[in-house]
Design a protein around this motif. Structure first.
Motif, PDB file in Angstrom:
ATOM      1  N   ASP A 203       0.855  -1.184   0.000  1.00 13.95           N
ATOM      2  CA  ASP A 203       0.000   0.000   0.000  1.00 13.95           C
ATOM      3  C   ASP A 203       0.895   1.240   0.000  1.00 13.95           C
ATOM      4  O   ASP A 203       1.560   1.540   0.988  1.00 13.95           O
ATOM      5  N   GLY A 205       0.012   4.344  -0.020  1.00 15.40           N
ATOM      6  CA  GLY A 205      -0.467   5.360   0.919  1.00 15.40           C
ATOM      7  C   GLY A 205       0.082   5.161   2.315  1.00 15.40           C
ATOM      8  O   GLY A 205       0.538   6.105   2.966  1.00 15.40           O
ATOM      9  N   THR A 232      -4.663   8.111   0.301  1.00 13.15           N
ATOM     10  CA  THR A 232      -5.616   7.022   0.136  1.00 13.15           C
ATOM     11  C   THR A 232      -4.859   5.757  -0.266  1.00 13.15           C
ATOM     12  O   THR A 232      -3.762   5.836  -0.825  1.00 13.15           O
ATOM     13  N   CYS A 234      -3.321   2.794  -2.241  1.00 12.59           N
ATOM     14  CA  CYS A 234      -2.973   2.628  -3.661  1.00 12.59           C
ATOM     15  C   CYS A 234      -1.945   1.505  -3.760  1.00 12.59           C
ATOM     16  O   CYS A 234      -0.789   1.704  -3.381  1.00 12.59           O
ATOM     17  N   LEU A 272      -2.194  11.767  -1.965  1.00  2.00           N
ATOM     18  CA  LEU A 272      -2.228  10.640  -2.894  1.00  2.00           C
ATOM     19  C   LEU A 272      -3.677  10.217  -3.048  1.00  2.00           C
ATOM     20  O   LEU A 272      -4.368   9.989  -2.062  1.00  2.00           O
ATOM     21  N   ARG A 273      -4.111  10.124  -4.288  1.00  5.30           N
ATOM     22  CA  ARG A 273      -5.486   9.687  -4.543  1.00  5.30           C
ATOM     23  C   ARG A 273      -5.523   8.824  -5.793  1.00  5.30           C
ATOM     24  O   ARG A 273      -4.638   8.916  -6.660  1.00  5.30           O
ATOM     25  N   GLN A 274      -6.537   7.988  -5.843  1.00  5.93           N
ATOM     26  CA  GLN A 274      -6.714   7.137  -7.015  1.00  5.93           C
ATOM     27  C   GLN A 274      -7.538   7.874  -8.058  1.00  5.93           C
ATOM     28  O   GLN A 274      -8.552   8.514  -7.740  1.00  5.93           O
ATOM     29  N   GLY A 278      -4.898   5.716 -12.759  1.00  9.73           N
ATOM     30  CA  GLY A 278      -4.025   5.052 -11.802  1.00  9.73           C
ATOM     31  C   GLY A 278      -4.027   5.775 -10.471  1.00  9.73           C
ATOM     32  O   GLY A 278      -5.060   5.885  -9.812  1.00  9.73           O
ATOM     33  N   CYS A 279      -2.864   6.306 -10.066  1.00  4.80           N
ATOM     34  CA  CYS A 279      -2.721   7.050  -8.817  1.00  4.80           C
ATOM     35  C   CYS A 279      -2.082   8.397  -9.111  1.00  4.80           C
ATOM     36  O   CYS A 279      -1.220   8.509  -9.984  1.00  4.80           O
ATOM     37  N   GLU A 280      -2.505   9.412  -8.364  1.00  2.32           N
ATOM     38  CA  GLU A 280      -1.972  10.763  -8.553  1.00  2.32           C
ATOM     39  C   GLU A 280      -1.367  11.239  -7.234  1.00  2.32           C
ATOM     40  O   GLU A 280      -2.058  11.337  -6.222  1.00  2.32           O
ATOM     41  N   LEU A 281      -0.087  11.547  -7.266  1.00  2.00           N
ATOM     42  CA  LEU A 281       0.635  12.045  -6.115  1.00  2.00           C
ATOM     43  C   LEU A 281       0.917  13.529  -6.306  1.00  2.00           C
ATOM     44  O   LEU A 281       1.381  13.941  -7.372  1.00  2.00           O
ATOM     45  N   HIS A 333      -1.701   2.671 -14.185  1.00  2.00           N
ATOM     46  CA  HIS A 333      -1.837   1.273 -13.760  1.00  2.00           C
ATOM     47  C   HIS A 333      -0.752   0.428 -14.417  1.00  2.00           C
ATOM     48  O   HIS A 333      -0.353   0.653 -15.540  1.00  2.00           O
TER      49      HIS A 333
END
Length: 333
Positions: A203, A205, A232, A234, A272-274, A278-281, A333
């Protein structure tokens, strides 16, 4: 996915249930299932073969509780065929053909039990060998991690010693930056490459949350400058998490050093969010922004490291406009 070890009821229920109880219960259940299936087939097919369910149920009993359970179930099923199918409600005299058929099916059933028990034995031997290899692997990984940790500590000590002896302020700062980066890599290795952790995905996050706490302590951030995080879950690979952590380490450190001069108060936020891709930091501060001289410094080693770590993580790094400085890393992803 269940393996044969998960179906071994005699070992799974021990010592709460004696082995002989498990064997007899499994044998009786398999024999009863054979009888039930026979009744159902009698309703659909006229005069089905008397031994139609003998082999699969004997095989099942052997796999569940061992060869004795297989023999018990074979005996019960053969007696049931004799008592119910060949001579309803009695053990009548067997003719030559019926006796030979009963004997041959008994011998065939014993052969099925022998093959199933041999398979169980080989499976248990393979499981024991696999467990031994895993134990050796874990031992080697622990030894490797211990050596890597010691090597990191040695490098940190050498850099710190050289920093203390340096007469140049620029050289001292460069060595301090190198020391901080090596320390970050050592922490990433200690947090992520543990043989006790199963699987490759972690994870991100949770990992960044621990990293932000360590950064807040190591950078000696006070109440005037806060490091907050909004993270969050990820899941990412371990190698990717290390690269992302090093990006965050560089960006947060730069913000703490340059965004709040002369005791200015402010806030650094790591989020950090999905997203769909994918994921955005995002690492953003509300400081003074990036002055021209910092623009020049940003083309140096620190900036190259951030860009290199971002590429290693497989993401795209962009810088946003605002009262402070913000950086966004998109991890597909």
């Amino acid at each position: 996915m269940l393996g044969l070890g998960d179906l071994n009821l005699r070992e799974r229920l021990a010592p709460d249930v004696p082995a002989w109880v498990t064997e007899w219960v499994c044998a009786g259940a398999c024999a009863a299932l054979a009888g039930l299936l026979r009744v159902i087939v009698d309703l659909l097919v006229p005069t089905p073969p008397p031994y139609v369910f003998l082999y699969p149920l004997v095989l099942l009993a052997t796999l569940l509780a061992g060869w004795r359970a297989g023999i018990y179930s074979l005996t019960i099923i053969l007696l049931g065929v004799w008592y119910i199918v060949l001579f309803p409600a009695r053990f009548g005299p067997l003719g030559a053909a019926e006796g030979v058929a009963l004997l041959l099916n008994a011998i065939s059933g014993l052969a099925v039990i022998a093959v199933a028990q041999a398979f169980r034995t080989s499976y248990r031997a393979a499981e024991a060998e696999r467990a031994g290899k895993l134990e050796v692997r874990d031992l080697l990984l622990r030894e490797l991690n211990h050596r890597v940790k010691n090597n990191f500590q040695m490098v940190e000590s050498l850099l710190d010693m050289q920093r203390r002896r340096s007469a140049s302020a620029g050289a001292e700062q460069a060595l301090a930056d190198a020391l901080r980066r090596v320390h970050s890599m050592a922490q990433a290795h200690a947090n992520l490459y543990s043989p006790d952790e199963a699987g490759d995905a972690i994870d991100l996050g949770a990992y960044l949350g621990d990293l932000c706490e360590n950064l807040s302590d190591s950078l000696l951030l006070t109440g005037e400058v806060r490091l907050d995080s909004w993270l969050t879950p990820c899941p990412v690979s371990r190698d990717r998490a290390v690269a992302v952590g090093l990006v965050v380490n560089e960006l947060v450190t730069n913000a703490a050093k340059y965004a709040f001069p002369a005791g200015r108060s402010g806030r650094i936020l790591v989020s950090l969010r999905q997203i769909e891709a994918g994921c955005e930091l995002t690492v953003v501060d509300d400081g003074v922004g990036m002055p021209p001289e910092a623009e020049i410094r940003s083309t140096g080693l620190g900036r190259k490291l951030v860009e290199g770590f971002a590429r290693q993580a497989g993401g795209a790094l962009t810088r946003g406009e605002g009262p402070g400085v913000s950086h966004t890393l998109v991890l597909p992803h």
